[in-house]
Design an enzyme around this catalytic site. Structure first.
Site, PDB file in Angstrom:
ATOM      1  N   GLU A  47     103.919  70.418  28.371  1.00 35.40           N
ATOM      2  CA  GLU A  47     105.204  70.697  29.035  1.00 35.40           C
ATOM      3  C   GLU A  47     106.218  70.857  27.918  1.00 35.40           C
ATOM      4  OE1 GLU A  47     105.520  71.104  32.238  1.00 35.40           O
ATOM      5  OE2 GLU A  47     103.631  70.322  32.979  1.00 35.40           O
ATOM      6  N   CYS A  55     115.277  70.223  29.628  1.00 35.08           N
ATOM      7  CA  CYS A  55     114.356  71.307  29.235  1.00 35.08           C
ATOM      8  C   CYS A  55     114.591  72.567  30.046  1.00 35.08           C
ATOM      9  CB  CYS A  55     112.909  70.840  29.389  1.00 35.08           C
ATOM     10  SG  CYS A  55     112.528  70.307  31.057  1.00 35.08           S
TER      11      CYS A  55
HETATM   12  P1  NAD Z   1     109.577  66.012  20.472  1.00 32.88           P
HETATM   13  O1  NAD Z   1     108.546  67.094  20.525  1.00 32.88           O
HETATM   14  O2  NAD Z   1     110.311  65.808  19.219  1.00 32.88           O
HETATM   15  O3  NAD Z   1     108.927  64.593  20.851  1.00 32.88           O
HETATM   16  C1  NAD Z   1     108.210  64.382  22.058  1.00 32.88           C
HETATM   17  C2  NAD Z   1     107.299  63.184  21.873  1.00 32.88           C
HETATM   18  O4  NAD Z   1     106.322  63.504  20.897  1.00 32.88           O
HETATM   19  C3  NAD Z   1     107.979  61.912  21.415  1.00 32.88           C
HETATM   20  O5  NAD Z   1     107.417  60.814  22.093  1.00 32.88           O
HETATM   21  C4  NAD Z   1     107.624  61.858  19.937  1.00 32.88           C
HETATM   22  O6  NAD Z   1     107.575  60.555  19.403  1.00 32.88           O
HETATM   23  C5  NAD Z   1     106.240  62.463  19.939  1.00 32.88           C
HETATM   24  N1  NAD Z   1     105.831  63.028  18.653  1.00 32.88           N
HETATM   25  C6  NAD Z   1     106.606  63.465  17.651  1.00 32.88           C
HETATM   26  N2  NAD Z   1     105.842  63.926  16.629  1.00 32.88           N
HETATM   27  C7  NAD Z   1     104.565  63.773  17.030  1.00 32.88           C
HETATM   28  C8  NAD Z   1     103.312  64.070  16.419  1.00 32.88           C
HETATM   29  N3  NAD Z   1     103.240  64.595  15.202  1.00 32.88           N
HETATM   30  N4  NAD Z   1     102.189  63.816  17.117  1.00 32.88           N
HETATM   31  C9  NAD Z   1     102.247  63.291  18.362  1.00 32.88           C
HETATM   32  N5  NAD Z   1     103.409  62.971  18.971  1.00 32.88           N
HETATM   33  C10 NAD Z   1     104.550  63.218  18.313  1.00 32.88           C
HETATM   34  O7  NAD Z   1     110.552  66.328  21.693  1.00 32.88           O
HETATM   35  P2  NAD Z   1     111.872  65.565  22.090  1.00 32.88           P
HETATM   36  O8  NAD Z   1     112.923  65.828  21.078  1.00 32.88           O
HETATM   37  O9  NAD Z   1     111.586  64.166  22.462  1.00 32.88           O
HETATM   38  O10 NAD Z   1     112.231  66.333  23.458  1.00 32.88           O
HETATM   39  C11 NAD Z   1     112.921  67.537  23.474  1.00 32.88           C
HETATM   40  C12 NAD Z   1     112.010  68.708  23.694  1.00 32.88           C
HETATM   41  O11 NAD Z   1     111.179  68.470  24.820  1.00 32.88           O
HETATM   42  C13 NAD Z   1     112.774  69.970  24.024  1.00 32.88           C
HETATM   43  O12 NAD Z   1     112.170  71.050  23.364  1.00 32.88           O
HETATM   44  C14 NAD Z   1     112.600  70.112  25.530  1.00 32.88           C
HETATM   45  O13 NAD Z   1     112.720  71.417  26.024  1.00 32.88           O
HETATM   46  C15 NAD Z   1     111.233  69.568  25.712  1.00 32.88           C
HETATM   47  N6  NAD Z   1     111.068  69.090  27.082  1.00 32.88           N
HETATM   48  C16 NAD Z   1     110.226  69.726  27.903  1.00 32.88           C
HETATM   49  C17 NAD Z   1     110.097  69.307  29.206  1.00 32.88           C
HETATM   50  C18 NAD Z   1     109.175  69.967  30.174  1.00 32.88           C
HETATM   51  O14 NAD Z   1     108.926  69.387  31.225  1.00 32.88           O
HETATM   52  N7  NAD Z   1     108.661  71.144  29.881  1.00 32.88           N
HETATM   53  C19 NAD Z   1     110.828  68.207  29.647  1.00 32.88           C
HETATM   54  C20 NAD Z   1     111.687  67.579  28.760  1.00 32.88           C
HETATM   55  C21 NAD Z   1     111.796  68.016  27.471  1.00 32.88           C
END
Ligand code: NAD
Length: 514
Positions: free
Chosen positions: A258, A292
């Site tokens: 997602e 998002c």
């Molecule tokens: P992010 O990708 O930075 O982090 C998401 C999660 O991944 C966090 O728990 C983080 O700790 C973890 N993470 C970070 N690096 C990782 C790695 N190397 N391996 C595994 N896990 C890792 O995203 P964010 O800043 O928390 O959220 C914002 C983003 O999420 C935006 O791009 C937004 O559009 C997207 N988003 C999508 C949806 C959806 O339903 N499609 C919903 C909400 C947010």
């Protein structure tokens, strides 16, 4: 109700007799054993389990107990409901602590109401989702019976982001539990108070071999993504989604991704500029744009640019007459994101876009509180970061178009978005936009409403994600739909074995010709 300290003292899973398992399948005694068993005797405290140990323990429990019955799944969903409704104000408080200020109403709506909707919907439809689906048997194999049997996968990993930290951890969980799985959750490090609250309330309502939460940062996430889950749900950025998918590929773990991106909004020629502006501004400023599926940028007919800008200004002033001390207006989650957004504005200004900051009461906003005034960026160039990166903040770029097909072409020239919004009452134009664009989901004459529909699946396409959850599609994502063939007692399979004879020649002649 069992307390979390009692849970920590829960004994190791013991081998159950068939009778116990049968009883459990019928939803008797043991279905209540996880959480809520007041007769549990406290024993020596157990150490915290590592993620690997938890996965091993969940897998052992899954193998031993097998697919949970309808009653057990309902019981798990009931516990989820109790957990989320019983802690709704704690949830709103923790998120607000993490954000600096998060509107209480937005937390109740987007975290509690949406998650509760997913739980309720799963409960209402669980029996029908769990049903074995009869399929048609090929005539030549008659008499026989074929069917599709939904079966839980086992243990599902859930990695959640910070922007809706409860909804995006627990709404997938509702589908995961409805499908009969166990789950491990890795919340975001950017919301530590919420992550700790999640860990605590989950431990209060679920045994640690059912659902477990592992707060932590990138290192924990990276380790988590390497685990050999039976399925992994990742919600977060497209950049990290690629890393997670790569890690999952090592174990051939199927993923639901997602992701994010830029969700376009097109205002049709025929639509009221005031109504469109009100709805778009509302969608953009909910959670201060940290959504998002927020409308990322808007395209309006050229002649309507100025009226649209004015309509946005007055809509913002009506919704947020003040910003600084207004609890309805959410803060930016941290300094890094606040600086990133300021940087986007500086870049757009430098590259010639008109910047319209809307601060209705003309307040001085304390940077330490990270409230960024709603800002319109009028006619930004394609080279601006505001048109290249997902914004994720209260900044609304406004572009213009000549003909609707130009706006559609613009959308199609960019990565397939998570959401798309179109404002029009013209059925032909609506069909044109729906037919000619590919996106994760669409709301017509509204923003973000499709995510709140319990019976609609949710998920992106291409760079905005893969797979779905919500609705029956969520149940299906976390189930193996196992095809089963039941041979008839009397059957013609002998003619399909060597030595092949006249009977098979005759049959093939009939079916595919000589
Ligand atoms: P992010 O990708 O930075 O982090 C998401 C999660 O991944 C966090 O728990 C983080 O700790 C973890 N993470 C970070 N690096 C990782 C790695 N190397 N391996 C595994 N896990 C890792 O995203 P964010 O800043 O928390 O959220 C914002 C983003 O999420 C935006 O791009 C937004 O559009 C997207 N988003 C999508 C949806 C959806 O339903 N499609 C919903 C909400 C947010």
């Amino acid at each position: 109700m069992t307390t979390s300290s009692e849970i920590e003292k829960a004994p190791e899973p013991k081998t159950e007799s068939k009778e116990e398992r049968e009883g459990e399948k019928k939803g008797e005694a043991k279905a209540d054993a996880p959480k809520g068993d007041a007769t549990k005797k406290p024993v020596a405290p157990e150490k915290e389990l590592t993620m690997q140990e938890t996965l091993a323990r969940m897998r052992t429990a899954f193998r031993k107990v097998g697919a949970p019955s309808y009653e057990q799944r309902m019981h798990a969903l009931d516990r989820m409901e109790k957990m989320i409704l019983g802690h709704k104000h704690d949830i709103a408080k923790a998120i607000s602590e993490d954000f600096g200020n998060r509107s209480k109403h937005e937390s109740l709506l987007a975290e509690v109401f949406i998650t509760h909707g997913a739980i309720k919907h799963a409960r209402e439809h669980l029996r029908e989702w769990m049903e074995v689906e009869p399929r048609d048997t090929n005539l030549v194999f008659m008499p026989a019976r074929v069917e599709l049997m939904p079966q839980p996968l086992g243990v599902v990993g859930i990695i959640a982001p910070w922007n809706y930290p409860v909804q995006l951890a627990l709404s997938p969980l509702a589908a995961v539990l409805a499908a009969g799985n166990r789950a491990m959750i890795k919340p975001s490090e950017l919301v530590p108070a919420t992550s700790e609250l999640l860990k605590k309330i989950v431990a209060e309502h679920f045994d640690r071999d059912e659902v477990a939460v592992f707060p932590g940062g990138v290192e924990v996430g990276a380790e988590f993504a390497k685990l050999a889950f039976d399925h992994l749900v990742f919600t977060g950025s497209t950049r990290v989604g690629k890393i997670v998918m790569r890690a999952a590929a090592e174990n051939l773990v199927p993923v639901t991704l997602e992701l994010g991106g830029k969700s376009p909004t097109i205002v049709g020629e025929d639509f009221s500029v005031q109504d469109a502006a009100t709805t778009i501004v509302n969608g953009k400023l909910f959670n201060a744009g940290q959504t998002c599926i927020a409308p990322d940028y808007v395209m309006v007919p050229k002649a309507k640019l100025e009226p649209f800008v004015e309509a946005c200004k007055s809509a913002i002033a009506k919704m947020y007459p003040r910003l600084a001390d207004n609890g309805d207006y959410t803060s930016i989650v941290n300094t890094q994101h606040y600086d990133r957004l300021k940087g986007y504005l500086a870049d757009a200004k430098e590259k010639g876009a008109k910047i319209v900051e809307v601060n209705p009461a003309g307040e001085k906003l304390d940077e330490a509180k990270r409230k960024l005034a709603p800002t319109l960026v009028v006619s930004p160039g394609e080279d601006t970061t505001v048109m290249q990166e997902e914004i994720f903040g209260p900044i609304l770029p406004i572009k213009t178009y000549d003909k609707l097909e130009d706006a559609i072409d613009y959308v199609n020239d960019h990565p397939r978005p998570l959401a798309l919004y179109f404002f029009s009452h013209d059925a032909e134009q609506i069909d044109e936009v729906l037919d000619r664009t590919v996106s994760g989901g669409v709301s017509i004459n509204a923003t973000m409403m499709h995510i709140a529909q319990d019976d609609l699946p949710f998920g992106g396409v291409g760079p905005s994600g893969m797979g779905h959850y919500h609705a029956k599609e969520g149940f299906d994502s976390f189930s193996k739909k196992k095809p089963v063939f039941y041979q008839g007692r009397i059957n013609g399979s002998a003619i399909m074995r060597p030595p092949y004879g006249k009977a098979i020649d005759f049959l093939m002649g009939l079916l595919i010709g000589k």
